[in-house]
Design a protein around this motif. Sequence first.
Motif, PDB file in Angstrom:
ATOM      1  N   UNK A 213       2.994  -6.154 -14.529  1.00 28.65           N
ATOM      2  CA  UNK A 213       2.502  -7.105 -13.677  1.00 28.65           C
ATOM      3  C   UNK A 213       2.756  -6.187 -12.435  1.00 28.65           C
ATOM      4  N   UNK A 214       3.857  -5.457 -12.203  1.00 34.33           N
ATOM      5  CA  UNK A 214       4.383  -4.498 -11.331  1.00 34.33           C
ATOM      6  C   UNK A 214       3.404  -3.188 -11.053  1.00 34.33           C
ATOM      7  N   UNK A 215       2.742  -2.639 -12.172  1.00 36.07           N
ATOM      8  CA  UNK A 215       1.793  -1.996 -12.440  1.00 36.07           C
ATOM      9  C   UNK A 215       0.508  -2.033 -11.669  1.00 36.07           C
ATOM     10  N   UNK A 216      -0.035  -3.383 -12.136  1.00 37.90           N
ATOM     11  CA  UNK A 216      -1.140  -3.841 -11.693  1.00 37.90           C
ATOM     12  C   UNK A 216      -0.964  -4.116  -9.931  1.00 37.90           C
ATOM     13  N   UNK A 217       0.103  -4.537  -9.743  1.00 41.72           N
ATOM     14  CA  UNK A 217       0.194  -4.700  -7.985  1.00 41.72           C
ATOM     15  C   UNK A 217       0.053  -3.288  -7.489  1.00 41.72           C
ATOM     16  N   UNK A 218       0.456  -2.157  -8.276  1.00 38.99           N
ATOM     17  CA  UNK A 218       0.340  -0.860  -7.757  1.00 38.99           C
ATOM     18  C   UNK A 218      -1.069  -0.275  -7.599  1.00 38.99           C
ATOM     19  N   UNK A 219      -1.654  -0.814  -8.774  1.00 38.44           N
ATOM     20  CA  UNK A 219      -3.176  -0.484  -8.607  1.00 38.44           C
ATOM     21  C   UNK A 219      -4.158  -0.865  -7.687  1.00 38.44           C
ATOM     22  N   UNK A 220      -3.982  -2.319  -7.465  1.00 38.96           N
ATOM     23  CA  UNK A 220      -4.984  -2.995  -6.417  1.00 38.96           C
ATOM     24  C   UNK A 220      -5.241  -2.153  -5.184  1.00 38.96           C
ATOM     25  N   UNK A 221      -4.240  -1.963  -4.526  1.00 40.82           N
ATOM     26  CA  UNK A 221      -4.336  -1.371  -2.876  1.00 40.82           C
ATOM     27  C   UNK A 221      -4.961   0.082  -3.343  1.00 40.82           C
ATOM     28  N   UNK A 222      -4.977   0.865  -4.456  1.00 43.35           N
ATOM     29  CA  UNK A 222      -5.691   2.058  -4.786  1.00 43.35           C
ATOM     30  C   UNK A 222      -7.044   1.818  -5.024  1.00 43.35           C
TER      31      UNK A 222
ATOM     32  N   UNK B 217       0.743  -1.345   0.024  1.00 42.34           N
ATOM     33  CA  UNK B 217      -0.026   0.016   0.151  1.00 42.34           C
ATOM     34  C   UNK B 217       0.801   1.279   0.142  1.00 42.34           C
ATOM     35  N   UNK B 218       2.159   1.232   0.574  1.00 35.31           N
ATOM     36  CA  UNK B 218       2.865   2.358   0.700  1.00 35.31           C
ATOM     37  C   UNK B 218       3.757   2.496  -0.479  1.00 35.31           C
ATOM     38  N   UNK B 219       3.918   1.440  -1.154  1.00 34.92           N
ATOM     39  CA  UNK B 219       4.586   1.497  -2.611  1.00 34.92           C
ATOM     40  C   UNK B 219       3.507   2.217  -3.347  1.00 34.92           C
ATOM     41  N   UNK B 220       2.339   2.119  -3.517  1.00 34.09           N
ATOM     42  CA  UNK B 220       1.250   2.474  -4.122  1.00 34.09           C
ATOM     43  C   UNK B 220       1.120   4.060  -4.084  1.00 34.09           C
ATOM     44  N   UNK B 221       1.357   4.362  -2.787  1.00 36.74           N
ATOM     45  CA  UNK B 221       1.338   5.863  -2.449  1.00 36.74           C
ATOM     46  C   UNK B 221       2.442   6.679  -3.004  1.00 36.74           C
ATOM     47  N   UNK B 222       3.647   6.152  -2.922  1.00 38.93           N
ATOM     48  CA  UNK B 222       4.801   6.803  -3.338  1.00 38.93           C
ATOM     49  C   UNK B 222       5.175   6.335  -4.675  1.00 38.93           C
ATOM     50  N   UNK B 223       4.553   5.638  -5.339  1.00 35.14           N
ATOM     51  CA  UNK B 223       4.718   5.312  -6.698  1.00 35.14           C
ATOM     52  C   UNK B 223       4.694   6.414  -7.532  1.00 35.14           C
ATOM     53  N   UNK B 224       3.623   7.311  -7.508  1.00 34.01           N
ATOM     54  CA  UNK B 224       3.537   8.467  -8.351  1.00 34.01           C
ATOM     55  C   UNK B 224       5.008   9.461  -8.183  1.00 34.01           C
ATOM     56  N   UNK B 225       5.775   9.287  -7.107  1.00 38.67           N
ATOM     57  CA  UNK B 225       6.801  10.199  -6.876  1.00 38.67           C
ATOM     58  C   UNK B 225       8.023   9.783  -7.710  1.00 38.67           C
ATOM     59  N   UNK B 226       7.961   8.467  -8.578  1.00 31.90           N
ATOM     60  CA  UNK B 226       9.148   8.138  -9.275  1.00 31.90           C
ATOM     61  C   UNK B 226       8.673   8.738 -10.782  1.00 31.90           C
ATOM     62  N   UNK B 227       7.203   9.020 -10.907  1.00 28.41           N
ATOM     63  CA  UNK B 227       6.894   9.409 -12.371  1.00 28.41           C
ATOM     64  C   UNK B 227       7.695  10.466 -13.080  1.00 28.41           C
ATOM     65  N   UNK B 228       8.256  11.021 -12.469  1.00 27.58           N
ATOM     66  CA  UNK B 228       8.979  12.326 -12.906  1.00 27.58           C
ATOM     67  C   UNK B 228       9.994  12.161 -14.117  1.00 27.58           C
TER      68      UNK B 228
END
Length: 515
Positions: free
Chosen positions: A457-466, A250-261
Amino acid sequence: MSKHSSPSTRRRRDPRRKTMHQITAENDSVTLKRSLTATQLLLMGVGTTVGAGVYVMTGTAAAEYAGPAVLLAFLIAAAACLFTAFCYGELASTFPVSGSSYSYAYISMGERAAWHVSWLMLLEYGISCTAVAAGLSGYMNSLLGIFNIHLPVWLTQTSLQPVPGSEGTALTAGFRLDLIGFISVLLVTALLARGVEESARFNSLVVALKIGVLFLFLIIGVSYITPANWHPFIPPAQEHFHFGVAGIFRAASIIFFAYGGFEAVSTASSEARNPTRDIPIGIIGSLLICTLIYVAVAAVLLGIVPYTKLNVADPLAVATEAMGKPWLALLVNGGATIGLSSVLLGLMYGQSRILLTTGRDGLIPSVFSKIHKRYRTPAHGTFIMGAIIALMTATLPIDIISDLVSLGTALAFAMVCFTVIWQRNYAADTRRPFSVPLGGIRIRGFWIGVTPVLGIIFCLIMILPLIFNMIHALLGGNPVPVILLVTYFLIGALTYRFYGYHNSRMANPSASTES
């Protein structure tokens, strides 16, 4: 025709899929200035990425979901981004054009898919800008507080605010606005409209400053670490993704957007001196550098302050206060305030170039593709975009928008990974100066790459908690995140159906684009 038509036959069926020759010719017709070097692109990636993740979201992710194990969350999010970065590297070297994944999808899957990708990216960039501006505002207020300057509360909070203790399921509305965040967006908008070369010089100076401040924090902070603050490394699991292994994701999904730059680098192909070589360097290099910075800063931060005390907008400021070093607090708050401005600059740059490309294609009004004669930038569209983002910053709280931007980022990244697979099968003979690692397998002649599949697969893992969090908020009485998301996608679908489809240059080949 047989349902087992060859890829090349099926590829010819879609009249609204651009060829590489078309998109290159269109790209060359836009008179943007090619001035960005590999170093500037790398600094753009670092400048856009090192921001809200380390300055803002680290504290919330640790305090609410992962504890000290937020370090693992950073690595998980970085892995998801790294696989996507390799895919971006291949596509950017193969198609050195502006528009990033929007242009890649236009070549690969056609106009409708390209529109949906661009709409996702506009969500990602737009809400990222709002989140970063909110973080900048928090650190600026802390900086003013050091000098005993305090703005009225109604000028430091957004119009919508979550009710404390409701876990985001309840909101209050009032006559208030985030003034500093609002003004910061307008100032960055003006700088961006002035010119990309001037913006790049400013970004280089700011990146050097904020990285220097972070290294100073690391060097001094190491001696203030209390190892007991790292225990338990993974706090006992609670319900709703709080702590435990589920909390890490869940924390990974929150901070995921911080890498998008790092993705913003791919939008700079039209202004890079040697895009085929330099764009992959900027994308992948900036991601690796930023991951090291994130993990190091988070480790020191959590060693200085117990994770339970970090659910604030300015966690590094809390750490410097705990260290009892006012001069370092001044540097950290100042560095964060100025540093987040470079993140805002990079994100708004990326968004403006996507709007430029979609406007040039006729999918949105041509004002977004109009190039200013003096500054040679899409100044008109940049000001419109900046005004919208400024209003969002003044009204929407980061608690709501962080989940939305992570969702948009994950979906856009998954589309990029899929585009690599599509391109390898439908344009196998295309020259690729950079190729994704790890190879792939063929199933009935269809190539499936290991790297793009892992990215999906990793992107889907980020999406599920959201998704789970939005459903939980909806059932708890807060429909705002779901309403915002559904409304956004509905507007996107209607915009394409009633405007983009009919005004597209692919539907009207003789249409001209203002420049």
